[in-house]
Design an enzyme around this catalytic site. Structure first.
Site, PDB file in Angstrom:
ATOM      1  N   ASP A 102       0.863  -1.176   0.000  1.00 44.10           N
ATOM      2  CA  ASP A 102       0.000   0.000   0.000  1.00 44.10           C
ATOM      3  C   ASP A 102       0.902   1.229   0.000  1.00 44.10           C
ATOM      4  O   ASP A 102       1.793   1.337   0.838  1.00 44.10           O
ATOM      5  CB  ASP A 102      -0.848  -0.017   1.282  1.00 44.10           C
ATOM      6  CG  ASP A 102      -2.258   0.466   1.055  1.00 44.10           C
ATOM      7  OD1 ASP A 102      -2.411   1.599   0.571  1.00 44.10           O
ATOM      8  OD2 ASP A 102      -3.205  -0.283   1.368  1.00 44.10           O
ATOM      9  N   ASP A 204      -3.198   4.803  -2.229  1.00 40.26           N
ATOM     10  CA  ASP A 204      -4.269   5.221  -1.327  1.00 40.26           C
ATOM     11  C   ASP A 204      -4.806   6.614  -1.651  1.00 40.26           C
ATOM     12  O   ASP A 204      -4.035   7.563  -1.852  1.00 40.26           O
ATOM     13  CB  ASP A 204      -3.678   5.238   0.094  1.00 40.26           C
ATOM     14  CG  ASP A 204      -4.698   5.541   1.165  1.00 40.26           C
ATOM     15  OD1 ASP A 204      -5.533   4.669   1.424  1.00 40.26           O
ATOM     16  OD2 ASP A 204      -4.648   6.644   1.749  1.00 40.26           O
ATOM     17  N   GLU A 269      -6.699   4.104  -5.832  1.00 34.54           N
ATOM     18  CA  GLU A 269      -7.947   4.114  -5.073  1.00 34.54           C
ATOM     19  C   GLU A 269      -8.535   5.515  -5.137  1.00 34.54           C
ATOM     20  O   GLU A 269      -7.904   6.478  -4.705  1.00 34.54           O
ATOM     21  CB  GLU A 269      -7.724   3.743  -3.606  1.00 34.54           C
ATOM     22  CG  GLU A 269      -9.048   3.662  -2.841  1.00 34.54           C
ATOM     23  CD  GLU A 269      -9.011   4.149  -1.400  1.00 34.54           C
ATOM     24  OE1 GLU A 269      -9.847   3.709  -0.612  1.00 34.54           O
ATOM     25  OE2 GLU A 269      -8.162   5.007  -1.064  1.00 34.54           O
ATOM     26  N   HIS A 331     -11.444  -3.041   3.740  1.00 32.79           N
ATOM     27  CA  HIS A 331     -11.326  -2.704   5.161  1.00 32.79           C
ATOM     28  C   HIS A 331     -12.036  -1.395   5.517  1.00 32.79           C
ATOM     29  O   HIS A 331     -11.973  -0.966   6.661  1.00 32.79           O
ATOM     30  CB  HIS A 331      -9.845  -2.599   5.521  1.00 32.79           C
ATOM     31  CG  HIS A 331      -9.176  -1.480   4.779  1.00 32.79           C
ATOM     32  ND1 HIS A 331      -8.978  -1.508   3.413  1.00 32.79           N
ATOM     33  CD2 HIS A 331      -8.733  -0.281   5.201  1.00 32.79           C
ATOM     34  CE1 HIS A 331      -8.427  -0.378   3.037  1.00 32.79           C
ATOM     35  NE2 HIS A 331      -8.262   0.396   4.094  1.00 32.79           N
ATOM     36  N   ASP A 332     -12.665  -0.761   4.540  1.00 33.32           N
ATOM     37  CA  ASP A 332     -13.375   0.499   4.791  1.00 33.32           C
ATOM     38  C   ASP A 332     -14.882   0.358   4.701  1.00 33.32           C
ATOM     39  O   ASP A 332     -15.614   1.275   5.090  1.00 33.32           O
ATOM     40  CB  ASP A 332     -12.967   1.552   3.741  1.00 33.32           C
ATOM     41  CG  ASP A 332     -11.515   1.955   3.847  1.00 33.32           C
ATOM     42  OD1 ASP A 332     -11.001   2.044   4.972  1.00 33.32           O
ATOM     43  OD2 ASP A 332     -10.896   2.190   2.786  1.00 33.32           O
TER      44      ASP A 332
HETATM   45  C1  GLC Z   1      -8.033   5.031   2.132  1.00 34.24           C
HETATM   46  C2  GLC Z   1      -7.931   3.847   3.052  1.00 34.24           C
HETATM   47  C3  GLC Z   1      -8.612   4.173   4.346  1.00 34.24           C
HETATM   48  C4  GLC Z   1      -7.942   5.364   4.967  1.00 34.24           C
HETATM   49  C5  GLC Z   1      -7.930   6.552   4.008  1.00 34.24           C
HETATM   50  C6  GLC Z   1      -6.965   7.595   4.446  1.00 34.24           C
HETATM   51  O1  GLC Z   1      -9.304   5.242   1.668  1.00 34.24           O
HETATM   52  O2  GLC Z   1      -8.471   2.708   2.436  1.00 34.24           O
HETATM   53  O3  GLC Z   1      -8.586   3.078   5.236  1.00 34.24           O
HETATM   54  O4  GLC Z   1      -8.607   5.724   6.141  1.00 34.24           O
HETATM   55  O5  GLC Z   1      -7.505   6.184   2.719  1.00 34.24           O
HETATM   56  O6  GLC Z   1      -5.642   7.148   4.285  1.00 34.24           O
END
Ligand code: GLC
Ligand code: MG
Length: 528
Positions: A102, A204, A269, A331-332
């Site tokens: 990541d 991310d 993402e 995980h979100d």
């Molecule tokens: C991404 C991650 C999430 C995190 C956010 C800030 O969306 O998947 O878990 O809280 O970024 O880094």
């Protein structure tokens, strides 16, 4: 192995804290992951995935459970050591499993030494590595921007009497991507891991990398089609604080670094509608991201018209030659077996793995894990944004610790006695066995794995239907998402029958196309 190995790949997301704990401290670790590689690839009853992606394992004060990084080039002691990571990468590669990490380029932890320097004085050389601004006239924050998890995006720093910007938690100050030194530092971070053999990064929250340089106020949210993002509705359209045109310079920079190394992949993402996301996939062979998550399927209700729309928008709006990337859980987000219901888990797996796309599985979905009951989660929660429920430990066996840990797990397990890997491995009718069959079908059928997609409409109410095709192989895919048996009326396909490739049910052998009827929630893939 091909440089474009990721086309049509299946990627398995490991949330390291919750996957497997080898040292008994209740927290998953690298040694735990190393013990379970057989689950992923390399034996007859492995899932057969192509790659794993590890959520962050870097040192972090855990305000956002690893997404607040205090050192980009080390491993947090609770997960292991750099040597163990090297060994894990090698062990993955030995069994033909790619290894993704990541990359969190948009913000650091407040505890990162860069931020400590930046906040120490207004003339520190690293001051401009983050985004600092004076109070607006009238002494409020510099703009009205709201953070993804609620509250203003600006935090007052009394030492130097300015605000710093954070798109997520206040403990995650945003880096200033307009500063070339930040870009250069992040390039070095990427090279550090690429040289260790990492095959790519999931990148991310990239849509938050660049903000308006005039800090203009965001307007109220009026977009009827806005797709829900992280943290839900903040009541404003992030017009000036997210998805700015300059973000494409950032992505191109990341891509140039990745291109220094052969066969590496970047998966962006971004919680954006596909028409916006499409721009993140660049305009040529070597431009911007290779892949970017399309969350419209994940956000879709389990209804024919919504699922159809998500699929059609994805197919129509991805640039030619680019692969959609789908995940149904992470995980979100609430797990799919919770959102859509456990009874639909088999159909959901069939959908994800027969569509044209890169499929990203979230550890536990292959055994039908659900979110934890909020009443059983710790209070106060570990995650202030309420995401503990989808992060509970992996259920390996029926013991109370689920085979996850011999100690006290950091989050409670949900139901290891009813749902676990060991039991499902022994049961050919299990969800796990279905995942394995679906992934194997993508290997044995080039059309299912890497073929094109053409939708067929009007086959029957509640039935999704499409053709996958590659090099003369044609596979007809049908999925009944409803609760009633459905007889299919197919258009002329040039043949009367086909052969079952994979199904959610026990069907095999020849399929007569004229009298195909799908049971409730049944999915069938037929080679024509
Ligand atoms: C991404 C991650 C999430 C995190 C956010 C800030 O969306 O998947 O878990 O809280 O970024 O880094
Ligand atoms: Mg441990």
């Amino acid at each position: 192995m091909s440089d474009r190995w990721w086309e049509g790949a299946v990627i398995y997301q490991v949330y390291p804290r919750s996957f497997a704990d080898a040292d008994g401290d209740g927290i998953g670790d690298l040694a735990g992951i190393a013990r379970h590689l057989d689950h992923l690839r390399g034996t007859d009853d492995s899932l057969g995935v192509d790659a794993i992606w590890l959520s962050p394992i870097y040192p972090s004060p855990l305000h956002d459970f690893g997404y607040d990084i205090s050192d980009y080039t080390d491993v947090a002691a609770e997960y292991g050591t750099l040597d163990e990571l090297d060994a894990l990468i090698a062990a993955c590669h030995d069994r033909g499993l790619r290894f993704l990490m990541d990359l969190v380029p948009c913000h650091t932890s407040v505890e990162h030494p860069w931020f400590a320097e930046s906040r120490s004085s207004r003339d520190n050389p690293r001051r401009d590595w983050y985004i600092w601004a004076d109070a607006s006239t009238g002494s409020g924050p510099p703009s009205n921007w709201t953070a993804a998890f609620g509250g203003p995006s600006w935090e007052w720093d009394s030492v130097t009497e300015q605000y710093y910007l954070h798109s997520f938690y206040p403990e995650q100050p945003d880096l200033n991507w307009r500063n070339p030194d930040v870009a250069a530092a992040m390039a070095e971070v990427m090279r550090f891991w690429f040289r260790r053999g990492v095959d790519g990064f999931r990148v991310d929250a990239i849509f938050a990398a660049i903000k308006d340089d005039h800090l203009r106020d965001n307007p109220p949210d009026r977009r009827p089609s806005a797709i829900p993002g992280l943290g839900g509705d903040t009541g404003q359209d992030p017009l000036w604080s997210m998805n700015r045109p300059e973000v494409h310079h950032v992505i191109r920079h990341l891509r140039r670094v990745a291109s220094e190394f052969p066969g590496r992949v970047l998966v962006g993402e971004a919680y954006l509608p596909v028409e916006e996301l499409a721009g993140y996939l660049g305009h040529g062979a070597d431009d911007e991201f290779h892949l970017a998550f399309n969350f419209e399927l994940l956000h879709s209700p389990w209804e024919h018209q919504h699922l159809t729309l998500a699929i059609e928008r994805s197919e129509a709006l991805h640039p030619a030659g680019m692969w959609p990337t789908y995940a149904l859980s992470n995980h979100d987000q609430s797990r799919q077996a919770t959102r859509w219901g456990r009874e639909r888990a088999r159909a959901a797996a069939f959908l994800l793995l027969t569509l044209r796309g890169v499929a990203v599985l979230y550890a536990g979905e292959e055994i039908g894990m659900v979110d934890a009951d909020p009443a059983l989660l710790p209070t106060p929660p570990f995650d202030r944004a309420g995401r503990d429920g989808c992060r509970t430990p992996m259920q390996w066996d029926a013991s109370p610790g689920g085979g996850f840990s011999t100690g006290t797990p950091w989050l409670p397990l949900v139901d290891p006695a009813t749902r676990n890997v060991l039991d499902q491995r022994a049961d050919p009718a299990s969800l796990l066995a279905l995942y394995r069959r679906l992934i194997a079908a993508r290997e044995s059928s080039p059309a299912l794995g890497r073929g094109g997609h053409r939708s067929i409409f009007g086959v029957a109410p509640d039935v999704l239907c499409w053709l996958r095709e590659l090099d003369g192989e044609r596979v007809l895919v049908m999925l009944n998402i409803g609760d009633e048996e459905r007889r299919c009326e197919l258009p002329p396909l040039g043949v009367d029958s086909g052969e079952f490739v994979v199904a959610t049910s026990e069907r095999s052998g020849r399929a007569m196309l004229a009298d195909l009827a799908l049971d409730p929630l049944e999915g069938l893939a037929v080679r024509l």
